[in-house]
Design a protein around this motif. Sequence first.
Motif, PDB file in Angstrom:
ATOM      1  N   GLU A 264       0.825  -1.206   0.000  1.00 20.25           N
ATOM      2  CA  GLU A 264       0.000   0.000   0.000  1.00 20.25           C
ATOM      3  C   GLU A 264       0.865   1.265   0.000  1.00 20.25           C
ATOM      4  N   CYS A 265       1.930   1.276   0.806  1.00 12.10           N
ATOM      5  CA  CYS A 265       2.809   2.449   0.850  1.00 12.10           C
ATOM      6  C   CYS A 265       3.496   2.669  -0.494  1.00 12.10           C
ATOM      7  N   ALA A 266       3.916   1.585  -1.139  1.00 12.05           N
ATOM      8  CA  ALA A 266       4.536   1.722  -2.460  1.00 12.05           C
ATOM      9  C   ALA A 266       3.536   2.238  -3.479  1.00 12.05           C
ATOM     10  N   ARG A 267       2.274   1.821  -3.346  1.00 10.06           N
ATOM     11  CA  ARG A 267       1.238   2.217  -4.309  1.00 10.06           C
ATOM     12  C   ARG A 267       0.921   3.710  -4.219  1.00 10.06           C
ATOM     13  N   ILE A 268       1.277   4.368  -3.114  1.00  8.49           N
ATOM     14  CA  ILE A 268       1.083   5.811  -2.988  1.00  8.49           C
ATOM     15  C   ILE A 268       1.764   6.545  -4.136  1.00  8.49           C
ATOM     16  N   TYR A 269       2.893   6.005  -4.600  1.00  8.84           N
ATOM     17  CA  TYR A 269       3.715   6.692  -5.598  1.00  8.84           C
ATOM     18  C   TYR A 269       3.559   6.121  -6.999  1.00  8.84           C
ATOM     19  N   GLY A 270       2.506   5.393  -7.245  1.00 12.17           N
ATOM     20  CA  GLY A 270       2.228   4.926  -8.596  1.00 12.17           C
ATOM     21  C   GLY A 270       1.526   3.588  -8.567  1.00 12.17           C
ATOM     22  N   PRO A 271       0.592   3.350  -9.480  1.00 17.32           N
ATOM     23  CA  PRO A 271      -0.177   2.098  -9.456  1.00 17.32           C
ATOM     24  C   PRO A 271       0.663   0.854  -9.669  1.00 17.32           C
ATOM     25  N   GLY A 272       1.796   0.962 -10.364  1.00 19.24           N
ATOM     26  CA  GLY A 272       2.628  -0.208 -10.608  1.00 19.24           C
ATOM     27  C   GLY A 272       3.853  -0.280  -9.716  1.00 19.24           C
ATOM     28  N   MET A 273       3.972   0.644  -8.755  1.00 13.33           N
ATOM     29  CA  MET A 273       5.173   0.686  -7.930  1.00 13.33           C
ATOM     30  C   MET A 273       5.383  -0.568  -7.077  1.00 13.33           C
ATOM     31  N   PRO A 274       4.338  -1.182  -6.481  1.00 18.37           N
ATOM     32  CA  PRO A 274       4.584  -2.410  -5.705  1.00 18.37           C
ATOM     33  C   PRO A 274       5.220  -3.511  -6.541  1.00 18.37           C
ATOM     34  N   GLU A 275       4.728  -3.689  -7.773  1.00 20.46           N
ATOM     35  CA  GLU A 275       5.296  -4.719  -8.639  1.00 20.46           C
ATOM     36  C   GLU A 275       6.711  -4.355  -9.075  1.00 20.46           C
ATOM     37  N   ILE A 276       6.969  -3.074  -9.331  1.00 14.67           N
ATOM     38  CA  ILE A 276       8.301  -2.632  -9.730  1.00 14.67           C
ATOM     39  C   ILE A 276       9.314  -2.906  -8.621  1.00 14.67           C
ATOM     40  N   LEU A 277       8.899  -2.690  -7.362  1.00 13.87           N
ATOM     41  CA  LEU A 277       9.789  -2.906  -6.224  1.00 13.87           C
ATOM     42  C   LEU A 277       9.794  -4.350  -5.741  1.00 13.87           C
ATOM     43  N   GLY A 278       8.912  -5.186  -6.304  1.00  9.77           N
ATOM     44  CA  GLY A 278       8.906  -6.595  -5.937  1.00  9.77           C
ATOM     45  C   GLY A 278       8.042  -6.930  -4.751  1.00  9.77           C
ATOM     46  N   TYR A 279       7.119  -6.038  -4.356  1.00 15.92           N
ATOM     47  CA  TYR A 279       6.225  -6.339  -3.245  1.00 15.92           C
ATOM     48  C   TYR A 279       5.045  -7.166  -3.720  1.00 15.92           C
ATOM     49  N   ASP A 280       4.616  -8.086  -2.882  1.00 14.98           N
ATOM     50  CA  ASP A 280       3.486  -8.958  -3.208  1.00 14.98           C
ATOM     51  C   ASP A 280       2.204  -8.150  -3.112  1.00 14.98           C
ATOM     52  N   SER A 281       1.513  -8.022  -4.250  1.00 15.36           N
ATOM     53  CA  SER A 281       0.258  -7.265  -4.266  1.00 15.36           C
ATOM     54  C   SER A 281      -0.918  -8.138  -4.680  1.00 15.36           C
ATOM     55  N   GLY A 282      -0.729  -9.447  -4.607  1.00  7.29           N
ATOM     56  CA  GLY A 282      -1.829 -10.350  -4.922  1.00  7.29           C
ATOM     57  C   GLY A 282      -1.833 -10.858  -6.333  1.00  7.29           C
ATOM     58  N   GLY A 283      -0.966 -10.326  -7.211  1.00 10.17           N
ATOM     59  CA  GLY A 283      -0.913 -10.776  -8.595  1.00 10.17           C
ATOM     60  C   GLY A 283       0.308 -11.631  -8.838  1.00 10.17           C
ATOM     61  N   SER A 284       0.290 -12.372  -9.927  1.00  9.86           N
ATOM     62  CA  SER A 284       1.412 -13.235 -10.260  1.00  9.86           C
ATOM     63  C   SER A 284       2.447 -12.445 -11.048  1.00  9.86           C
ATOM     64  N   MET A 285       3.723 -12.750 -10.833  1.00 10.09           N
ATOM     65  CA  MET A 285       4.820 -12.100 -11.534  1.00 10.09           C
ATOM     66  C   MET A 285       5.412 -13.075 -12.542  1.00 10.09           C
TER      67      MET A 285
END
Length: 383
Positions: A264-285
């Motif tokens: 959630e904190c990563a998502r503050i700075y962009g919708p794709g930021m959690p995936e870019i940083l490698g945080y688990d957001s519920g989707g498959s990589m």
Amino acid sequence: MSLFFGRSERRDAFPTPEIPRPSAGGTFARVNLSRAEASLQKVAVWSATDLIASLVSTLPIDVFSGKGKARKEMPKPRVMLDPAGDGYGLGDWLYQYMMSLLLRGNGYGKTVDRDRLGNPTQIVLHHPDTVRGWRDEKTGMPQWRVGGKTVDPEEMWHRRAYPSPGGLLGLSPVEHHAGTIGLGIAAARFGRQWFEDGAHPSGMLTNDKPLDAKQAKTAKERFLASLSGSRDVAVLGAGWKYQQIQVSPNESQFLETQRYTAAECARIYGPGMPEILGYDSGGSMTYANVEQRSLDLLTYAVDKWLVRGEEMFTSLLPEGQYAKFNRAALSRTDLLTRTRAHAIALQNRWTVPNEVRDLEDLVPVPWGDEPAAAPPPKVQIDD
């Protein structure tokens, strides 16, 4: 958060939410986010803001005049070489400026010097938490205080992100997401204190007979003494029973909570930021997702800040000149992909060899300033 410094200050129609502060009730386990840097205790906030600020401050930026065929590169003015005049250069200044925007939504500075046309040539940045700004109730003109002292509006330099209608200042991401950030920091602190401060007993030694304080203390000391420095099996009798207390790592460190708040904190700075940083957001990589990270980073997280940076620098330049970041530096990928892209550009005469060599950090060649010869036309041969 509203601070008033006189009757001329006007209360905002939509005040920003207050940042949680330490209280007797221990809100957010005494997490205090009243300073901008306090939010960086959350690794996801640090990672996201550092990534964006680092990219913006290290990308090449040039100055041009004219468009199309009339476009030509201009020398950079002093304000784009060492904006603060402190010897640290443009990259250091840009990183500070970006962190101020990303954490507080505003960048502030003092215009120390101007050229003969009135364009700023030296801007010393203020820490965002020391600045207060509002519009005068009668004139509607901006009023400023820095460190509790009134500042001449002519000397004040201000840029904002996340603007709201009718507001002078930009919205602060830390203020508006203090709940999520504070929860993440509190969960991490709780996990650390669980082990450091002995937040739970390691086991229970019980007896089916009533014991006074002295008997309980003696039993505890003897039991610990029998195990000290030994891995032998303990033998208990006379109704004694020992039960070890086991707590799973997930429960003791609130790992699920930390994972959720990190994304959630990563998502503050962009919708794709959690995936870019490698945080688990519920989707498959998948591999395709990984391959697209650079493009996602530019599209969803960085490009809007590059546009703001270009507009900011352009406002400091003489009329007719404009600043432009070199976004191609972000699209550098593996050698084979770059080579194919260069080949297509050369074959279609979009570029010349020396421009390609410059992108690849190679020295120019004497024959590299002319476009490649046009490819021969394809001739269809009937069978």
